[in-house]
Design an enzyme around this catalytic site. Structure first.
Site, PDB file in Angstrom:
ATOM      1  N   CYS A 168       0.816  -1.232   0.000  1.00  0.00           N
ATOM      2  CA  CYS A 168       0.000   0.000   0.000  1.00  0.00           C
ATOM      3  C   CYS A 168       0.841   1.270   0.000  1.00  0.00           C
ATOM      4  O   CYS A 168       0.903   1.965  -1.016  1.00  0.00           O
ATOM      5  CB  CYS A 168      -0.934  -0.021   1.202  1.00  0.00           C
ATOM      6  N   ILE A 169       1.498   1.557   1.110  1.00  0.00           N
ATOM      7  CA  ILE A 169       2.132   2.880   1.264  1.00  0.00           C
ATOM      8  C   ILE A 169       3.228   3.126   0.222  1.00  0.00           C
ATOM      9  O   ILE A 169       3.295   4.225  -0.347  1.00  0.00           O
ATOM     10  CB  ILE A 169       2.690   3.065   2.701  1.00  0.00           C
TER      11      ILE A 169
END
Ligand SMILES: NC(=O)c1ccc[n+]([C@@H]2O[C@H](COP(=O)([O-])OP(=O)(O)OC[C@H]3O[C@@H](n4cnc5c(N)ncnc54)[C@H](O)[C@@H]3O)[C@@H](O)[C@H]2O)c1
Length: 449
Positions: free
Chosen positions: A292-293
């Protein structure tokens, strides 16, 4: 394509299924399954299990026969409650069918797409899996079906890959078929927030699509928040993860500033957290990993580049995040130097290599880059991690987790990830310990990154 079935003769007696939330609409007799999940990874498998636990008939589809075998053999990385759900689901094959046959998608009333949306080495979005999955779903679509994308992606993607192609096939959206977007918010390995208790945000191509999407989510999610369009729903997820990325970059910078001013950063963050509004705690670390990040904000930046829209804050945060593992290597070299040792031939032990505690997920883990770079500069590097017995580095090097880390006699130890069951009793005080977690205050004599 082949179909993976769990044979009836392998089954234990079936157990009663629980219905945490009654379906709002009765299952359609026109379809054999209430929902199909496309992509059974860290997101898709728990989602399939949540639907099954809520009483839905689930078609669980993945293109990888290996992944299907792992799931059927109960070998997937799951939290305990999902492991139990999988056991139950595998005992009821009529209501939980594992398959790789995309033609079966036409048997499901709703199709939820949960395939990966990574970035490549140049940090350019790799839309190949999502394009392939959407093309399959569009080709299999039949009247009455609902399609929901849950993969994190750029704004306009659901329109481009699902809505427009379905129109081209002659469907009227909102009448014949329903198109929705609702990003998954699951936090794998986090037992504090069950998937069902985290509210879902949904947008539809039309008000009727939004309505149908909300109904589908309400089968297991405690709360559904509706937004006015697909684009709003897509952008909401990008804001959530960009917010995290920017704040992690800020926390790392504060850690470095606190180091320069000799102030304990964790104590500062905990003190600031006592403010009940206007502050949210983010902690520094050795870098970010996972799916994700390090990836999601690049979907936004990539899109903005084409529009010549400046996003300086996000760009800078992502640059700093990408540079963090090199900063860790510099710090290790610095700490070794202060102890009168060079990097060449230094014995470095990395504790925990997954990108976060209590998961086996190594994707984008900063530890991999840190280890590779330390070896490049001449260190002898080993690691220990019960969740990751073997690692492949980008350089092609491979390592196995040490069975007896104390026997390695490291000059320096980097605590990169600390699983809750990690046993560090073997740390005898001889080695210098660099605490990449910033929160291992129980380790005597540790130095911070
Ligand atoms: N992992 C997380 O923490 C997390 C959290 C929230 C949202 N997301 C988002 O959810 C999406 C999925 O992430 P993930 O971590 O579950 O990915 P993953 O890599 O764990 O799993 C994806 C699965 O999809 C399968 N797949 C790939 N292409 C396919 C296709 N065309 N048809 C069917 N199956 C296909 C793969 O074989 C794999 O098993 C991504 O967009 C991610 O950004 C992830």
């Amino acid at each position: 394509m082949s179909t993976i079935d769990v044979r009836a003769d392998e089954l234990a007696p079936s157990q009663p299924r629980t219905h945490d939330t009654a379906p709002l609409t009765p299952p359609s007799p026109a379809f054999d399954f209430d929902v199909a999940i496309v992509g059974l990874g860290y997101v898709g498998l728990p989602t399939a299990l949540a639907y099954h636990a809520s009483g839905s008939r689930v078609l669980a589809l993945d293109v990888s026969p290996r992944r299907l075998r792992t799931i059927a053999a109960r070998g997937a990385d799951l939290i305990d409650t999902d492991r139990e759900r999988l056991d139950t689901a595998l005992r009821t094959p009529a209501a939980f069918r594992l398959t790789s046959d995309t033609a079966e998608l036409s048997r499901a009333a709703a199709i939820i797409v949960c395939v990966p949306t990574p970035v490549d080495h140049q940090q350019v979005p790799d839309l190949a899996p999502l394009r392939a999955a959407c093309a399959t779903v569009v080709a299999a679509a039949r009247p009455g079906q609902l399609v929901m994308l849950t993969s994190t992606t750029y704004v306009g993607c659901t329109h481009d890959l699902v809505e427009a192609p379905l129109r081209e096939r002659g469907f009227e959206i909102g009448r014949d078929v329903f198109v929705t977007f609702s990003a998954e918010r699951i936090d794998p390995g986090n037992i504090g927030f069950a998937q069902e208790v985290v509210p879902r945000v949904v947008g539809g191509a039309t008000p009727q699509c939004e309505e149908e999407g909300a109904r589908l989510l309400a089968r297991y999610a405690a709360r559904v928040h509706r937004v006015s369009s697909l684009a709003t729903a897509e952008m909401t997820k990008l804001l959530e993860n960009t917010f995290r990325a920017v704040n992690i970059a800020l926390a790392n910078e504060f850690a470095d500033i606190c180091g320069a001013l000799d102030v304990p950063v964790t104590e500062v963050i905990e003190a600031a957290s006592t403010k009940p509004y206007g502050f949210m705690a983010f902690y520094p670390g050795p870098g970010v990993g996972g799916h994700c990040i390090p990836c999601d904000p690049h979907y936004l930046l990539w899109q903005l580049k084409a529009l010549h829209v400046d996003a300086g804050v996000i760009t800078e945060a992502m640059t700093r995040i990408a540079a963090r593992p090199r900063r860790v290597v510099d710090r290790i070299r610095d700490v070794l130097g202060r102890a009168g040792k060079g990097t060449l031939g230094a014995r470095v032990l990395v504790v925990g290599v997954t990108y976060k505690p209590d998961v086996a997920d190594l994707r984008e883990s900063p530890a991999l880059e840190i280890i590779d770079h330390l070896i490049d500069v001449g260190a002898e590097v080993q690691y220990v991690d019960t969740h990751a017995p073997h690692i492949h580095l980008d350089s092609g090097r491979e390592r196995d987790s040490l069975p007896d880390p104390a026997a390695f006699h490291p000059d320096i130890v980097l605590v990169h990830t600390r699983h809750h069951d990690a046993d560090l009793a073997w740390l005898d005080g001889d080695a210098v310990v660099v605490d990449g977690t910033y929160r291992s205050s129980d380790i005597a004599g540790r130095v911070l990154l």
